[in-house]
Design a protein around this motif. Sequence first.
Motif, short mmCIF file in Angstrom:
data_model
loop_
_atom_site.label_atom_id
_atom_site.label_comp_id
_atom_site.label_asym_id
_atom_site.label_seq_id
_atom_site.Cartn_x
_atom_site.Cartn_y
_atom_site.Cartn_z
N ASP A 1 -40.29 -0.47 61.80
CA ASP A 1 -38.95 0.36 61.35
C ASP A 1 -38.54 -0.12 59.83
OD1 ASP A 1 -38.66 1.55 63.90
OD2 ASP A 1 -37.74 -0.36 64.68
N PHE A 2 -39.61 -0.40 59.16
CA PHE A 2 -39.24 -0.49 57.54
C PHE A 2 -39.28 1.11 57.12
CE2 PHE A 2 -40.90 -4.79 57.95
CZ PHE A 2 -39.62 -5.74 57.57
N ALA A 3 -38.30 1.28 56.34
CA ALA A 3 -38.43 2.67 55.92
C ALA A 3 -39.36 2.68 54.48
CB ALA A 3 -37.07 2.92 55.40
N ASP A 4 -39.74 3.96 54.05
CA ASP A 4 -40.44 3.96 52.86
C ASP A 4 -39.91 3.35 51.84
OD1 ASP A 4 -42.60 5.18 54.52
OD2 ASP A 4 -42.51 7.17 53.66
N SER A 5 -38.57 3.41 51.64
CA SER A 5 -38.02 2.77 50.55
C SER A 5 -38.23 1.19 50.58
CB SER A 5 -36.57 3.07 50.35
OG SER A 5 -35.81 3.07 51.70
N GLN A 6 -38.10 0.75 51.68
CA GLN A 6 -38.39 -0.59 51.90
C GLN A 6 -39.59 -1.11 51.50
OE1 GLN A 6 -36.65 -0.72 55.82
NE2 GLN A 6 -35.28 -2.21 55.28
N ILE A 7 -40.69 -0.17 52.08
CA ILE A 7 -41.99 -0.69 51.86
C ILE A 7 -42.35 -0.59 50.09
CG2 ILE A 7 -44.35 -0.10 52.12
CD1 ILE A 7 -43.28 0.99 55.07
N VAL A 8 -41.70 0.35 49.61
CA VAL A 8 -41.86 0.61 48.22
C VAL A 8 -41.43 -0.79 47.37
CG1 VAL A 8 -41.22 1.56 46.23
CG2 VAL A 8 -42.08 3.01 47.99
N ARG A 9 -40.16 -1.26 47.94
CA ARG A 9 -39.85 -2.36 47.19
C ARG A 9 -40.61 -3.46 47.53
NH1 ARG A 9 -34.63 -0.15 48.81
NH2 ARG A 9 -34.58 -1.43 50.81
N MET A 10 -41.01 -3.71 48.61
CA MET A 10 -41.91 -4.91 49.01
C MET A 10 -43.04 -5.04 48.06
SD MET A 10 -41.55 -5.58 53.16
CE MET A 10 -41.25 -3.60 53.96
N LEU A 11 -43.86 -3.80 48.18
CA LEU A 11 -45.00 -3.45 47.48
C LEU A 11 -44.93 -3.73 46.19
CD1 LEU A 11 -46.95 -0.90 49.58
CD2 LEU A 11 -47.07 -3.32 49.82
N SER A 12 -43.79 -3.31 45.62
CA SER A 12 -43.56 -3.19 44.25
C SER A 12 -43.19 -4.80 43.68
CB SER A 12 -42.28 -2.35 43.69
OG SER A 12 -42.71 -1.04 43.91
N SER A 13 -42.53 -5.50 44.52
CA SER A 13 -42.20 -7.00 43.95
C SER A 13 -43.30 -7.85 44.56
CB SER A 13 -40.98 -7.38 44.87
OG SER A 13 -41.07 -7.31 46.33
N PHE A 14 -44.07 -7.61 45.65
CA PHE A 14 -45.15 -8.68 46.17
C PHE A 14 -46.30 -7.57 46.51
CE2 PHE A 14 -46.70 -11.47 49.34
CZ PHE A 14 -47.18 -12.48 48.52
N PRO A 15 -47.04 -7.05 45.72
CA PRO A 15 -48.13 -6.07 46.34
C PRO A 15 -49.32 -7.09 47.05
CG PRO A 15 -48.29 -6.50 43.84
CD PRO A 15 -46.97 -7.02 44.18
N GLN A 16 -49.21 -8.33 46.79
CA GLN A 16 -50.19 -9.13 47.56
C GLN A 16 -50.15 -8.93 49.11
OE1 GLN A 16 -48.37 -9.94 45.07
NE2 GLN A 16 -49.20 -11.29 43.84
N LEU A 17 -48.77 -8.55 49.60
CA LEU A 17 -48.56 -8.47 51.07
C LEU A 17 -49.92 -7.66 51.47
CD1 LEU A 17 -46.50 -8.62 53.02
CD2 LEU A 17 -45.48 -6.21 52.55
N LEU A 18 -50.18 -6.66 50.78
CA LEU A 18 -51.60 -5.79 51.69
C LEU A 18 -52.96 -6.79 51.29
CD1 LEU A 18 -51.06 -2.57 49.62
CD2 LEU A 18 -50.60 -3.12 51.92
N SER A 19 -52.72 -7.93 50.88
CA SER A 19 -54.03 -8.85 50.85
C SER A 19 -54.25 -9.55 52.17
CB SER A 19 -53.95 -9.91 49.73
OG SER A 19 -52.98 -10.72 49.94
N TYR A 20 -53.20 -9.83 53.05
CA TYR A 20 -53.07 -10.59 54.14
C TYR A 20 -53.58 -9.96 55.22
CZ TYR A 20 -50.39 -13.82 51.46
OH TYR A 20 -49.89 -14.52 50.40
N SER A 21 -54.21 -10.66 56.35
CA SER A 21 -54.83 -10.11 57.41
C SER A 21 -53.56 -9.49 58.34
CB SER A 21 -55.69 -11.30 58.20
OG SER A 21 -54.94 -11.96 58.72
N SER A 22 -53.95 -8.32 58.95
CA SER A 22 -53.02 -7.65 59.92
C SER A 22 -52.39 -8.83 60.91
CB SER A 22 -53.79 -6.64 60.70
OG SER A 22 -53.80 -5.69 59.76
N LYS A 23 -53.28 -9.71 61.35
CA LYS A 23 -53.18 -10.76 62.50
C LYS A 23 -52.15 -11.74 61.80
CE LYS A 23 -55.45 -14.51 65.08
NZ LYS A 23 -56.61 -15.16 65.45
N ARG A 24 -52.05 -12.15 60.65
CA ARG A 24 -51.43 -13.08 60.02
C ARG A 24 -49.79 -12.34 59.97
NH1 ARG A 24 -52.30 -17.25 55.29
NH2 ARG A 24 -49.91 -17.40 54.39
#
Length: 121
Positions: free
Chosen positions: A50-73
């Motif tokens: 339930d994160f909106a695209d605008s929230q996802i954009v903010r997360m990935l803009s501020s902390f793109p490393q989020l995509l580096s973590y495993s789905s399990k983590r």
Amino acid sequence: QNLRPMVQWSKDLGMDDSQVTSSITKHPQLLSYSLEKNVKQKVRTLREWDFADSQIVRMLSSFPQLLSYSSKRLEHRKSILESRSSLTEKSLVGVMTLTDAKFTARFELAQAKHSMRSSRS
């Protein structure tokens, strides 16, 4: 080779040029990630949470490393936050930066202590 599709996908998600540039500058490894097998899958997961695209954009803009973590983590830490009714974009990014030891000390050990106190009552 991954530059053009990743940049276009980021813009399609809602990032502007400065956010795309900032994300790649902060975490150049983004360009080596599989768009189909990693990036889109994790963004799909964030949407399911339930994160909106605008929230996802903010997360990935501020902390793109989020995509580096495993789905399990991601899933494990999200479930702990959710059980405490504190799942927000800020809290998710915050807990992802913690080492496993710090996360366990802060959340899982505290939760275990709380459960032990509750069972004694």
